[in-house]
Every structure is written in C-alpha cells, then in structure tokens.
Design a protein around this motif. Structure first.
Motif, PDB file in Angstrom:
ATOM      1  N   VAL A   1      12.185  13.127  16.807  1.00  0.00           N
ATOM      2  CA  VAL A   1      11.755  14.524  16.826  1.00  0.00           C
ATOM      3  C   VAL A   1      10.389  14.610  17.495  1.00  0.00           C
ATOM      4  CG1 VAL A   1      11.208  16.568  15.465  1.00  0.00           C
ATOM      5  CG2 VAL A   1      13.013  15.026  14.721  1.00  0.00           C
ATOM      6  N   ALA A   2      10.234  15.530  18.434  1.00  0.00           N
ATOM      7  CA  ALA A   2       8.947  15.783  19.070  1.00  0.00           C
ATOM      8  C   ALA A   2       8.159  16.757  18.211  1.00  0.00           C
ATOM      9  CB  ALA A   2       9.144  16.345  20.470  1.00  0.00           C
ATOM     10  N   ALA A   3       6.958  16.359  17.823  1.00  0.00           N
ATOM     11  CA  ALA A   3       6.049  17.214  17.049  1.00  0.00           C
ATOM     12  C   ALA A   3       4.947  17.677  18.000  1.00  0.00           C
ATOM     13  CB  ALA A   3       5.477  16.450  15.865  1.00  0.00           C
ATOM     14  N   LEU A   4       5.087  18.898  18.503  1.00  0.00           N
ATOM     15  CA  LEU A   4       4.235  19.403  19.573  1.00  0.00           C
ATOM     16  C   LEU A   4       3.148  20.297  18.991  1.00  0.00           C
ATOM     17  CD1 LEU A   4       7.217  20.397  21.904  1.00  0.00           C
ATOM     18  CD2 LEU A   4       5.954  18.228  21.919  1.00  0.00           C
TER      19      LEU A   4
ATOM     20  N   THR B   1       2.532   5.383  11.860  1.00  0.00           N
ATOM     21  CA  THR B   1       2.342   5.672  10.442  1.00  0.00           C
ATOM     22  C   THR B   1       3.710   5.770   9.795  1.00  0.00           C
ATOM     23  OG1 THR B   1       0.346   6.948  10.962  1.00  0.00           O
ATOM     24  CG2 THR B   1       1.291   7.228   8.767  1.00  0.00           C
ATOM     25  N   THR B   2       3.891   5.029   8.716  1.00  0.00           N
ATOM     26  CA  THR B   2       5.191   4.987   8.052  1.00  0.00           C
ATOM     27  C   THR B   2       5.251   5.993   6.915  1.00  0.00           C
ATOM     28  OG1 THR B   2       5.462   2.655   8.611  1.00  0.00           O
ATOM     29  CG2 THR B   2       6.829   3.524   6.822  1.00  0.00           C
ATOM     30  N   HIS B   3       6.320   6.781   6.899  1.00  0.00           N
ATOM     31  CA  HIS B   3       6.606   7.726   5.812  1.00  0.00           C
ATOM     32  C   HIS B   3       8.000   7.379   5.284  1.00  0.00           C
ATOM     33  CE1 HIS B   3       3.217  10.323   7.124  1.00  0.00           C
ATOM     34  NE2 HIS B   3       3.612   9.996   8.340  1.00  0.00           N
ATOM     35  N   GLY B   4       8.076   6.400   4.415  1.00  0.00           N
ATOM     36  CA  GLY B   4       9.384   5.972   3.941  1.00  0.00           C
ATOM     37  C   GLY B   4      10.205   5.397   5.070  1.00  0.00           C
TER      38      GLY B   4
ATOM     39  N   VAL C   1       9.194  10.294  14.466  1.00  0.00           N
ATOM     40  CA  VAL C   1       8.478  11.503  14.871  1.00  0.00           C
ATOM     41  C   VAL C   1       7.524  11.112  15.980  1.00  0.00           C
ATOM     42  CG1 VAL C   1       6.790  13.259  14.188  1.00  0.00           C
ATOM     43  CG2 VAL C   1       8.655  12.644  12.634  1.00  0.00           C
ATOM     44  N   LEU C   2       7.615  11.790  17.110  1.00  0.00           N
ATOM     45  CA  LEU C   2       6.710  11.543  18.231  1.00  0.00           C
ATOM     46  C   LEU C   2       5.699  12.674  18.286  1.00  0.00           C
ATOM     47  CD1 LEU C   2       5.848   9.973  20.763  1.00  0.00           C
ATOM     48  CD2 LEU C   2       7.499  11.368  22.062  1.00  0.00           C
TER      49      LEU C   2
ATOM     50  N   GLU D   1       6.085   7.821  12.199  1.00  0.00           N
ATOM     51  CA  GLU D   1       5.452   8.720  13.162  1.00  0.00           C
ATOM     52  C   GLU D   1       4.695   7.895  14.188  1.00  0.00           C
ATOM     53  OE1 GLU D   1       2.093  12.277  13.576  1.00  0.00           O
ATOM     54  OE2 GLU D   1       2.878  11.754  11.590  1.00  0.00           O
ATOM     55  N   LEU D   2       5.027   8.090  15.449  1.00  0.00           N
ATOM     56  CA  LEU D   2       4.319   7.466  16.562  1.00  0.00           C
ATOM     57  C   LEU D   2       3.457   8.531  17.219  1.00  0.00           C
ATOM     58  CD1 LEU D   2       7.197   5.357  18.147  1.00  0.00           C
ATOM     59  CD2 LEU D   2       5.520   4.636  16.436  1.00  0.00           C
ATOM     60  N   GLN D   3       2.148   8.334  17.182  1.00  0.00           N
ATOM     61  CA  GLN D   3       1.227   9.335  17.708  1.00  0.00           C
ATOM     62  C   GLN D   3       0.541   8.811  18.965  1.00  0.00           C
ATOM     63  OE1 GLN D   3      -1.944  10.586  15.083  1.00  0.00           O
ATOM     64  NE2 GLN D   3      -2.237  12.486  16.228  1.00  0.00           N
ATOM     65  N   LEU D   4       0.682   9.557  20.063  1.00  0.00           N
ATOM     66  CA  LEU D   4      -0.027   9.224  21.289  1.00  0.00           C
ATOM     67  C   LEU D   4      -1.525   9.337  21.014  1.00  0.00           C
ATOM     68  CD1 LEU D   4       2.122  11.330  23.806  1.00  0.00           C
ATOM     69  CD2 LEU D   4       2.501   8.980  23.024  1.00  0.00           C
TER      70      LEU D   4
END
Length: 252
Positions: free
Chosen positions: A98-101, A7-10, A49-50, A14-17
C-alpha cells in the motif's frame, strides 16, 4: 546507512523513503528500496506499507543527478534502469503493498504509487500525476499502461497528454488514489486496509491477486519500457532545455 527505514507492525512492515529533503529517486535510493522490500519479505512480512516524507512522498527522479551525468549514456541508462527495476519489484511483490502518500507524488513518485495495490493520500493541497510532457519527456508505453489500468483509457489520455497533476480530491474522484485521510493518519489507514485484506483466506487472496496483477507486471517488461529509445529522446535539445529550466526553477 540505508536510505529506507523499516518499521515492523506485527505482520506488516512499513518501508519509509528517507532521502532528504524530497526523496528524489537516485540509484542509491532505488537500490535501497529494492533491498529493503526483499529483506522484509524474506523476514516474513505479510504486507508492506510504502511511505515517504511529510508533504512530499517522493519528488520523482533526481533530475539534477541525471543531468550531471552529461553524455555518459551508460551511467544514464543504469540510473533509469535502477528506477524501472524498483517499480517492477513493487509491482511483482508477492505480498500486498500500500502506498501511503502523505504529500506530493509527481512523475516517478506517482509511478511507484501506481505499482502498489492501494493508494492512501493525505487530503489537502497535495498533488499526484505523471507530468512528463511538461518537462519534454514521453512516458514509456508501459508507464502509460499503469495509468490507464487505474483511471481508464480516456481519462489517462487526457492526464498523460497534458502532463496534468491532480490535487488530492481530484485524484480521488479520478480513481488515481483510493482513499483520503488526514496527513497524520495516512500510514495508519494504509495498515488498516492491509489488515482487512490479510484477514481473508490467504492462499485464495494471494492467488487471485497474482492473476489480477499480471497485466501490471507485463507493462513493466523491457519491450514496453524501451529504455534505449527513452534515452535517445532524453538527449533531444528540446528535452534538455525543458529539464534545465525545471532544475533552474527548483533552485529558486
């Protein structure tokens, strides 16, 4: 269909597993993550963002899959190599990650987080750590270096030897994660941190980052992973027994 959604934010992607139910890291997920990371960078992403699922970022390696390989050492070697290649791809990313946990991050999930530049975790009853000794495994020297790099030598020793999992507040106090926030805001806070970083003069920031992260990339080189040695240990009867017990608990 890819097991990773983008998903692109500018200028941030964000890469979501997206391998239900707990983003267990099998070779396909690892390959898709490397491919998605490479594509995002090729398309001009300035930061990544992961993220994973709610309540579970990633449960780590897909142990049932690995056990199903039985005595096929080549297949087992390839599966583990896919994971370590993915960790290295994150560590060597030319743009910040950045890891988004938004949930638990044990074992392999923790390794992926340690390869990122910054870790934002959901506050609450979520846990993170390298719990390998609890299932009869020895974390390779290179993986232990990742933990020491973030929390310091002595604290890393205590956590690694015990295979201890920290809850979110403990992880923040230990320095294993950098920031806590509400579970619904984890990815947003990750983007906010990236936006501040990306506002800096770009060349100076990236060159400084490259120098600062050289030890991280070194830790994931083959001589510090010693994959053949790790595979030999995998087949030890005590390790196999602990892993089978783990799968039995997961099945309940």
């Amino acid at each position: 269909m890819s097991l990773v959604t983008a998903t692109t934010h500018g200028e941030i992607v964000e890469l979501q597993l997206a391998r239900a139910p707990v983003n267990a890291l099998n070779p396909s997920l690892c390959q898709d993550l490397r491919a998605a990371l490479g594509q995002a960078i090729a398309d001009g992403a300035q930061g990544i963002v992961l993220s994973g699922g709610p309540k579970v970022f990633s449960a780590g390696l897909d142990v049932p899959h690995l056990l199903s390989l039985g005595a096929d050492r080549d297949a087992l070697m390839a599966a583990w190599q896919a994971f370590f290649d993915t960790a290295l791809a994150l560590a060597a990313s030319p743009v910040p990650v950045v890891a988004a946990l938004a949930g638990h991050a044990p074992a392999g999930g923790c390794v992926l987080a340690l390869c990122c530049d910054y870790r934002v975790m959901a506050s609450g009853p979520f846990r993170i750590g390298l719990n390998e000794t609890q299932v009869g495994l020895v974390a390779p020297e290179g993986i232990q270096r990742l933990m020491r790099r973030v929390v310091g030598n002595y604290r890393a020793e205590r956590l690694l030897v015990a295979g201890e999992m920290l809850d979110a507040e403990q992880a923040l106090q230990a320095g294993l994660v950098d920031e806590l926030t509400d579970i619904d805001n984890v990815a947003t806070r990750a983007r906010v941190w990236l936006e501040h970083l990306l506002a800096l003069p770009r060349a100076a920031m990236l060159q400084t980052r490259l120098i600062a992260r050289a030890d991280l990339i070194e830790a994931l080189q083959p001589e510090y992973i010693r994959l053949q040695h790790f595979i030999e240990a995998w087949y030890q009867p005590s390790t196999q027994g602990a892993l089978q017990a783990l799968v039995a608990r997961l099945g309940k």
